[in-house]
Design an enzyme around this catalytic site. Sequence first.
Site, PDB file in Angstrom:
ATOM      1  N   PHE A 250       0.726  -1.186  -0.001  1.00 38.26           N
ATOM      2  CA  PHE A 250      -0.005  -0.061   0.012  1.00 38.26           C
ATOM      3  C   PHE A 250       0.810   1.358   0.074  1.00 38.26           C
ATOM      4  O   PHE A 250       0.280   2.379   0.308  1.00 38.26           O
ATOM      5  CB  PHE A 250      -0.972  -0.080   1.245  1.00 38.26           C
ATOM      6  CG  PHE A 250      -1.969  -1.428   1.323  1.00 38.26           C
ATOM      7  CD1 PHE A 250      -2.234  -2.071   0.162  1.00 38.26           C
ATOM      8  CD2 PHE A 250      -1.823  -1.766   2.382  1.00 38.26           C
ATOM      9  CE1 PHE A 250      -2.834  -3.074   0.331  1.00 38.26           C
ATOM     10  CE2 PHE A 250      -2.455  -2.929   2.676  1.00 38.26           C
ATOM     11  CZ  PHE A 250      -3.180  -3.742   1.572  1.00 38.26           C
ATOM     12  N   ALA A 519       2.009   1.556 -11.450  1.00 44.87           N
ATOM     13  CA  ALA A 519       2.984   1.486 -12.745  1.00 44.87           C
ATOM     14  C   ALA A 519       3.664   0.309 -12.794  1.00 44.87           C
ATOM     15  O   ALA A 519       4.356   0.180 -13.886  1.00 44.87           O
ATOM     16  CB  ALA A 519       3.710   2.792 -12.769  1.00 44.87           C
ATOM     17  N   ARG A 640      -5.091  -1.450 -21.905  1.00 47.82           N
ATOM     18  CA  ARG A 640      -5.078  -2.755 -22.242  1.00 47.82           C
ATOM     19  C   ARG A 640      -5.012  -3.529 -20.987  1.00 47.82           C
ATOM     20  O   ARG A 640      -4.144  -3.241 -20.086  1.00 47.82           O
ATOM     21  CB  ARG A 640      -3.819  -3.238 -23.199  1.00 47.82           C
ATOM     22  CG  ARG A 640      -3.792  -4.780 -23.565  1.00 47.82           C
ATOM     23  CD  ARG A 640      -2.641  -5.371 -23.986  1.00 47.82           C
ATOM     24  NE  ARG A 640      -2.056  -4.440 -25.195  1.00 47.82           N
ATOM     25  CZ  ARG A 640      -2.455  -4.880 -26.199  1.00 47.82           C
ATOM     26  NH1 ARG A 640      -2.865  -6.055 -26.586  1.00 47.82           N
ATOM     27  NH2 ARG A 640      -1.946  -4.102 -27.462  1.00 47.82           N
ATOM     28  N   ASN A 643      -4.716  -9.218 -17.428  1.00 42.93           N
ATOM     29  CA  ASN A 643      -5.425 -10.441 -17.079  1.00 42.93           C
ATOM     30  C   ASN A 643      -6.650  -9.752 -16.394  1.00 42.93           C
ATOM     31  O   ASN A 643      -6.610  -9.080 -15.217  1.00 42.93           O
ATOM     32  CB  ASN A 643      -4.412 -11.085 -16.133  1.00 42.93           C
ATOM     33  CG  ASN A 643      -5.117 -12.292 -15.422  1.00 42.93           C
ATOM     34  OD1 ASN A 643      -6.472 -12.280 -15.037  1.00 42.93           O
ATOM     35  ND2 ASN A 643      -4.356 -13.413 -15.052  1.00 42.93           N
ATOM     36  N   GLN A 650      -8.100  -5.961  -8.568  1.00 40.31           N
ATOM     37  CA  GLN A 650      -7.649  -4.704  -8.112  1.00 40.31           C
ATOM     38  C   GLN A 650      -8.667  -3.707  -8.066  1.00 40.31           C
ATOM     39  O   GLN A 650      -8.728  -3.107  -7.106  1.00 40.31           O
ATOM     40  CB  GLN A 650      -6.459  -4.252  -9.164  1.00 40.31           C
ATOM     41  CG  GLN A 650      -5.234  -5.285  -9.084  1.00 40.31           C
ATOM     42  CD  GLN A 650      -4.377  -4.880  -7.908  1.00 40.31           C
ATOM     43  OE1 GLN A 650      -3.805  -3.746  -7.715  1.00 40.31           O
ATOM     44  NE2 GLN A 650      -4.398  -5.814  -7.043  1.00 40.31           N
ATOM     45  N   LYS A 713      -2.395   1.010 -18.936  1.00 39.83           N
ATOM     46  CA  LYS A 713      -2.276   1.686 -17.726  1.00 39.83           C
ATOM     47  C   LYS A 713      -2.271   1.083 -16.428  1.00 39.83           C
ATOM     48  O   LYS A 713      -2.433  -0.140 -16.616  1.00 39.83           O
ATOM     49  CB  LYS A 713      -3.635   2.952 -17.997  1.00 39.83           C
ATOM     50  CG  LYS A 713      -3.734   3.734 -19.345  1.00 39.83           C
ATOM     51  CD  LYS A 713      -4.907   4.457 -19.245  1.00 39.83           C
ATOM     52  CE  LYS A 713      -4.870   5.419 -20.738  1.00 39.83           C
ATOM     53  NZ  LYS A 713      -6.244   6.001 -20.534  1.00 39.83           N
ATOM     54  N   GLY A 716      -4.067  -0.210 -10.257  1.00 37.46           N
ATOM     55  CA  GLY A 716      -3.861  -0.652  -8.763  1.00 37.46           C
ATOM     56  C   GLY A 716      -4.758   0.265  -7.705  1.00 37.46           C
ATOM     57  O   GLY A 716      -5.280  -0.052  -6.644  1.00 37.46           O
ATOM     58  N   GLU A 717      -4.656   1.589  -8.019  1.00 39.08           N
ATOM     59  CA  GLU A 717      -5.185   2.511  -7.166  1.00 39.08           C
ATOM     60  C   GLU A 717      -6.376   3.118  -7.335  1.00 39.08           C
ATOM     61  O   GLU A 717      -7.093   3.780  -6.587  1.00 39.08           O
ATOM     62  CB  GLU A 717      -4.047   3.484  -6.838  1.00 39.08           C
ATOM     63  CG  GLU A 717      -2.762   2.847  -6.138  1.00 39.08           C
ATOM     64  CD  GLU A 717      -1.733   3.443  -6.261  1.00 39.08           C
ATOM     65  OE1 GLU A 717      -1.162   4.416  -5.428  1.00 39.08           O
ATOM     66  OE2 GLU A 717      -0.943   3.647  -7.203  1.00 39.08           O
TER      67      GLU A 717
HETATM   68 MO1  MOS Z   1       1.483   2.981  -3.938  1.00 41.14          MO
HETATM   69  S1  MOS Z   1       1.056   4.385  -2.602  1.00 41.14           S
HETATM   70  O1  MOS Z   1       2.169   3.798  -5.189  1.00 41.14           O
HETATM   71  O2  MOS Z   1       2.284   1.822  -3.362  1.00 41.14           O
END
Ligand code: MOS
Length: 754
Positions: A250, A519, A640, A643, A650, A713, A716-717
């Site tokens: 995190f 990223a 794209r 998976n 995510q 792109k 995750g967040e």
């Molecule tokens: Mo994150 S806050 O870029 O692990």
Amino acid sequence: MSEIALTQAPAHARHGSNIGQPLTRRDGVLKVTGAARYAADNHPPGMLHAVLAISRIARGRVAFLDVAAAGAHPGVVAVMTPANAPKLAVDPEVKTHPFVFRIDVLQNDRVRYAHQPIAVVIAETLEAATEGAALLAPRYETEPAQTGLDGDDGFVPPVLGAGQPAVLRHGDVAAGLAAAARRIEATYATPAQYHNAMEPHAIVAAWDGGRLLIDTPSQGLVLARARIAELFGLEPGHVLIRSPFLGGGFGSKGLLTGPQVLGIMAARLVGRPVKLVLRREQMFGPVGHRAPTRQTLRLGTDADGRLTALDHHTRTATSRFDDFIEPCGGVSHTLYAAAAIATTHEAVRRDTGTPNFMRAPGEASGSAALESAIDEMADACGMDPLAFRLHNYAEVEPVSGKPFSSKALRACYAEGAARFGWARRPRAPRQMRDAGGRLVGWGVGTATFPALMFQAEARAVLRRDGTAIMESGAHDMGQGAWTALAQIAADALGLEIGQVEFRAGASDLPDAGIAGGSAHTATAGIAIHGAGADAIARLAALAVGDERSPLFGAGNAGVVARGGRLHRSDDAARSESYADILARAGLAEIQGQGRSAADPAAQTRYAMHAHGAVFAEVTVDPALGQMRVTRLLGAFAAGRLINPRLVRSQYYGGMIWGVSFALHERAVMDPRTGRPMNPNFAAYHVPVNADIPAIDAILVEEHDPHVNALGIKGVGEIGITGTAAAIANAIWHATGVRPRRFPVMPHEVVALMA
Ligand code: MOS
């Protein structure tokens, strides 16, 4: 063996593209059977246990520690204090790199925040070390500590968290507000939050002369190795960090923390391997947090509901001794086509540990405020909140004027609204009830996160037996890097995933860059893609120049790699296996190298962001104020998808963080002592299964030819952005009460409804 490698039979027998397949996690069986080895599972021979003693004051100095009592406890081997802590090669107060933060590693007796490490007890057993730490019975000279955001001591920081400017003005906001037909102004408060991954920070450190073997969770192995080498005066190549699995990061495991350094120092002091694992309450202090904010939004529209001005001011806190300023304004740079936009930040210094990157740093808190304010503005204009957002849709990035590399946000709004049933939403609040008499509300929030890329390297080896190795020291903190990156590797090499041994999670592999900023798939993935392409190009060069090959004369660009063979592009029937090409050349293997970095030319031309729309339904008990999220739907477009199963996971995770932001999470600091009052999961609330409703994510199709070679792109967040405000907006729609403080508390809702 330093590296950790995973191979598996493919989940689906299939030929062609691995990218885009919804494979299950390749490490899933290891995890559910307990075979996956996390840092603290490593017990080298002779290992001792270290336990931190932490400060119970937030400011002052440690006047006395009963080292004799702790040292006399049976099983205690050593007590490490500033008096005997091994010397470091560089002063940890010196910032040798913009992303080096000051850490507290027993260099002196000063206390700068509550829960700062003040000693380490090392013993034969965890129990003895724990008891030894308790026997230290510290006495302090206490100075008054300051918490919270009140006061007249705000300053404008030189830069924000990741180097963004603190002040950015586009157009004349004052004029835009003055000319507006309608205006709103509101201040939103967000609390301090602590990362609290399921796996606490942990380290097992073993010295071998001038070499160091470390097991510790890391989101940035090569950065961590460089910092360790610097602090201990070692060659980076003499430090090996293994981090095959993280139980969540995190952001708090992106940079090396003080307790990890203390584990290494303890091992040096006693000359034996040492394990140090943080207790839950020790996570609330020395390993970063999300800083509290107070954000004031001033918006104006013309008579037609178009934004004339958007002013977003953030007040936040950093530590007394270092700078990390939560960059909340970024979302306001990109989401709405306001004629004038200003984002400003100010900070105060408080007696806390230094804040740090925490999941969607800036965007999470910033979008909670902006997307609440947009909702208030829509209501002031008498418009449906989704219609208002579309009415002010940014066709180009407002502050930069750049076109977006791709932006399928309209499709996110449309597909999300259709599946959610948004068209049936009454515009006025407090119109819907469920069968139990609870108020029901629907809210929407826009999600956004920049599409970032860092630098990385990868190495590929094609072997004569038809298998391959791909190496890049990637980090899997639960997001699925072992799987998604292996899918990219297999496609790049023209092989099935089961034929590729993917090596990651160790610092002696090529640098995969930091797993942060959503990223990692793009960063490590493009390097892997490049390494595979390089190996294939070298292989092709052997064949097309050899008249014994069916590929002779095809030219490098004239072959495609598929199924372990090179095929002529113009005549797929003419092909040759990798094994035959290597055998004829007398080679056992052929290697390829890959690198990735953001393309500065593309970044100059385009604004690059992922987008989404989150729709929430809540129920509110009108008597108790109890709030429940009953439906949560996100529609996201992020280029794209390598998976889709992992991407969906995510998004769910991000949206659950959004629920947490809206309704659960906050650290409560005691204003008298500066101590966190709820440093445990009984009182620091995060959602449990019962809090999470039917949750759904729509994977909106988006093709991005500019962002990188694979059009990836980050995913995750983004799920946390938009979600917190969607829930707050749904609470308003249910009750008519506008929440402006996160997390939204039942007693506040009840009080405001009365
Ligand atoms: Mo994150 S806050 O870029 O692990």
